[in-house]
Motif scaffolding. Structure first.
Motif, PDB file in Angstrom:
ATOM      1  N   MET A  32       0.967  -1.237   0.034  1.00  0.00           N
ATOM      2  CA  MET A  32      -0.113   0.055  -0.095  1.00  0.00           C
ATOM      3  C   MET A  32       0.841   1.342   0.118  1.00  0.00           C
ATOM      4  SD  MET A  32      -1.432  -0.113   3.953  1.00  0.00           S
ATOM      5  CE  MET A  32      -2.030  -1.736   3.647  1.00  0.00           C
ATOM      6  N   GLU A  33       0.231   2.421  -0.529  1.00  0.00           N
ATOM      7  CA  GLU A  33       1.095   3.801  -0.230  1.00  0.00           C
ATOM      8  C   GLU A  33       1.704   3.956   1.030  1.00  0.00           C
ATOM      9  OE1 GLU A  33      -1.092   6.611  -2.519  1.00  0.00           O
ATOM     10  OE2 GLU A  33      -1.693   5.460  -4.030  1.00  0.00           O
ATOM     11  N   GLY A  34       0.869   3.672   1.863  1.00  0.00           N
ATOM     12  CA  GLY A  34       1.500   4.019   3.320  1.00  0.00           C
ATOM     13  C   GLY A  34       2.402   3.326   3.830  1.00  0.00           C
ATOM     14  N   GLY A  35       3.058   2.336   3.021  1.00  0.00           N
ATOM     15  CA  GLY A  35       3.872   1.431   3.492  1.00  0.00           C
ATOM     16  C   GLY A  35       5.344   1.882   2.897  1.00  0.00           C
ATOM     17  N   ILE A  36       5.378   2.850   1.904  1.00  0.00           N
ATOM     18  CA  ILE A  36       6.527   3.162   1.480  1.00  0.00           C
ATOM     19  C   ILE A  36       6.418   4.583   0.614  1.00  0.00           C
ATOM     20  CG2 ILE A  36       5.836   2.207  -0.737  1.00  0.00           C
ATOM     21  CD1 ILE A  36       8.745   1.873  -1.772  1.00  0.00           C
ATOM     22  N   LEU A  37       7.543   5.381   0.896  1.00  0.00           N
ATOM     23  CA  LEU A  37       7.324   6.781   0.583  1.00  0.00           C
ATOM     24  C   LEU A  37       7.357   6.925  -0.943  1.00  0.00           C
ATOM     25  CD1 LEU A  37      10.151   8.392   2.963  1.00  0.00           C
ATOM     26  CD2 LEU A  37       7.708   8.543   3.099  1.00  0.00           C
ATOM     27  N   PRO A  38       6.640   7.813  -1.477  1.00  0.00           N
ATOM     28  CA  PRO A  38       6.788   8.041  -3.071  1.00  0.00           C
ATOM     29  C   PRO A  38       8.248   8.345  -3.465  1.00  0.00           C
ATOM     30  CG  PRO A  38       4.990   9.281  -2.109  1.00  0.00           C
ATOM     31  CD  PRO A  38       5.799   8.647  -0.910  1.00  0.00           C
ATOM     32  N   ALA A  39       8.616   7.917  -4.669  1.00  0.00           N
ATOM     33  CA  ALA A  39       9.942   8.341  -5.288  1.00  0.00           C
ATOM     34  C   ALA A  39      11.214   7.650  -4.729  1.00  0.00           C
ATOM     35  CB  ALA A  39      10.215   9.767  -5.104  1.00  0.00           C
ATOM     36  N   VAL A  40      10.913   6.489  -4.107  1.00  0.00           N
ATOM     37  CA  VAL A  40      12.059   5.871  -3.499  1.00  0.00           C
ATOM     38  C   VAL A  40      12.570   4.925  -4.623  1.00  0.00           C
ATOM     39  CG1 VAL A  40      12.872   3.819  -2.057  1.00  0.00           C
ATOM     40  CG2 VAL A  40      11.372   5.585  -1.176  1.00  0.00           C
ATOM     41  N   PRO A  42      10.774   3.215  -8.625  1.00  0.00           N
ATOM     42  CA  PRO A  42       9.501   3.175  -9.363  1.00  0.00           C
ATOM     43  C   PRO A  42       9.220   1.609  -9.676  1.00  0.00           C
ATOM     44  CG  PRO A  42      11.440   3.742 -11.058  1.00  0.00           C
ATOM     45  CD  PRO A  42      11.906   4.038  -9.380  1.00  0.00           C
ATOM     46  N   ALA A  43      10.259   0.753  -9.281  1.00  0.00           N
ATOM     47  CA  ALA A  43      10.108  -0.585  -9.378  1.00  0.00           C
ATOM     48  C   ALA A  43       9.321  -1.115  -8.087  1.00  0.00           C
ATOM     49  CB  ALA A  43      11.475  -1.099  -9.357  1.00  0.00           C
ATOM     50  N   VAL A  44       9.204  -0.397  -6.871  1.00  0.00           N
ATOM     51  CA  VAL A  44       8.703  -0.881  -5.775  1.00  0.00           C
ATOM     52  C   VAL A  44       7.717  -0.099  -5.306  1.00  0.00           C
ATOM     53  CG1 VAL A  44      10.997  -2.091  -5.187  1.00  0.00           C
ATOM     54  CG2 VAL A  44      10.250   0.430  -4.434  1.00  0.00           C
ATOM     55  N   TYR A  45       7.006   0.948  -6.052  1.00  0.00           N
ATOM     56  CA  TYR A  45       6.086   1.835  -5.392  1.00  0.00           C
ATOM     57  C   TYR A  45       4.826   0.952  -5.923  1.00  0.00           C
ATOM     58  CZ  TYR A  45       3.326   6.067  -4.430  1.00  0.00           C
ATOM     59  OH  TYR A  45       2.414   6.790  -3.679  1.00  0.00           O
ATOM     60  N   PRO A  46       3.842   0.883  -4.984  1.00  0.00           N
ATOM     61  CA  PRO A  46       2.528   0.392  -5.143  1.00  0.00           C
ATOM     62  C   PRO A  46       1.928   0.478  -6.551  1.00  0.00           C
ATOM     63  CG  PRO A  46       2.506   1.358  -2.841  1.00  0.00           C
ATOM     64  CD  PRO A  46       3.818   1.877  -3.630  1.00  0.00           C
TER      65      PRO A  46
END
Length: 216
Positions: A32-40, A42-46
């Motif tokens: 989910m989006e809350g589990g990772i920051l955006p822009a870390v 592109p391969a691991v963003y939800p």
């Protein structure tokens, strides 16, 4: 020998950057989006399912969006992360068990940070404050750590037979990180909102890693 992946954590224990090279099994996108920051990365963003445009009246956007039958798409998602997301590829239905056995990236990054924190504390308790945890290895990989005075932790996973690459992590910090992240007036260092969204830093780091003799 080869290099697998690179993680960067800030003083808030959040993973703000990720990049990999020779991983045989890539990480699954975060749940989910809350589990990772955006822009870390592109391969691991939800990833989200593509919206269906059955009727224009069902789309509550301030912009006019034409249906797919017209052949024109004018809607733009203003809330999407700045780093472009990769196209989702279709996976074979014969591999559900293999995919489910791979951790999501938010779980993986927490485990990596937990290992670093535990071993660092163990080294300080057993050897004193003058000793530092710099690397450890198992039968399948070797973990390298470089920690800055500001609390950033650079973690790299490599082949277990690799020599210490702490100097490489230090070069990444003193070179591309200071140049394109810290000294960049357009770059926000508040990791509570997003990761390191800088393509120059990503490309410079990639070029530096690929130029190493250990990289194959």
């Amino acid at each position: 020998m080869t290099i697998y992946s690179l993680y960067i954590y800030d003083r808030h224990c959040a993973c703000v950057y990720y990049q990999d090279w020779h991983r045989t099994k890539g990480p699954r996108p975060a749940a989910m989006e809350g589990g990772i920051l955006p822009a870390v990365s592109p391969a691991v963003y939800p990833r989200h399912e593509e919206p269906t445009f059955e009727s224009a009246s069902t789309y509550s956007s301030p912009r006019n969006t034409l249906t797919s039958s017209s052949g024109i798409v004018v809607a733009i998602n203003d809330d999407a992360p700045r780093t472009p997301l990769p196209q989702q590829t279709q996976t074979s239905t014969s591999q559900p068990s293999a995919l489910s056995s791979i951790l999501t990236f938010d779980e993986e990054s927490k485990l990596v940070y937990g290992v670093v924190l535990s071993l660092r504390n163990m080294v300080k308790k057993l050897s004193g404050k003058d000793e530092q945890f710099v690397n450890y290895k198992t039968s399948t990989y070797k973990m390298h750590l470089y920690e800055t005075l500001s609390g950033y932790k650079f973690v790299m996973l490599t082949d277990p037979n690799a020599d210490s690459l702490r100097f490489v992590l230090r070069q990444i910090y003193s070179g591309p990180f200071l140049e394109y992240v810290v000294r960049n007036p357009l770059m926000s260092m508040d990791s509570r909102e997003h990761g390191i969204d800088n393509e120059y830093f990503r490309m410079s780091t990639d070029r530096m890693i690929r130029g190493l003799t250990i990289f194959q």
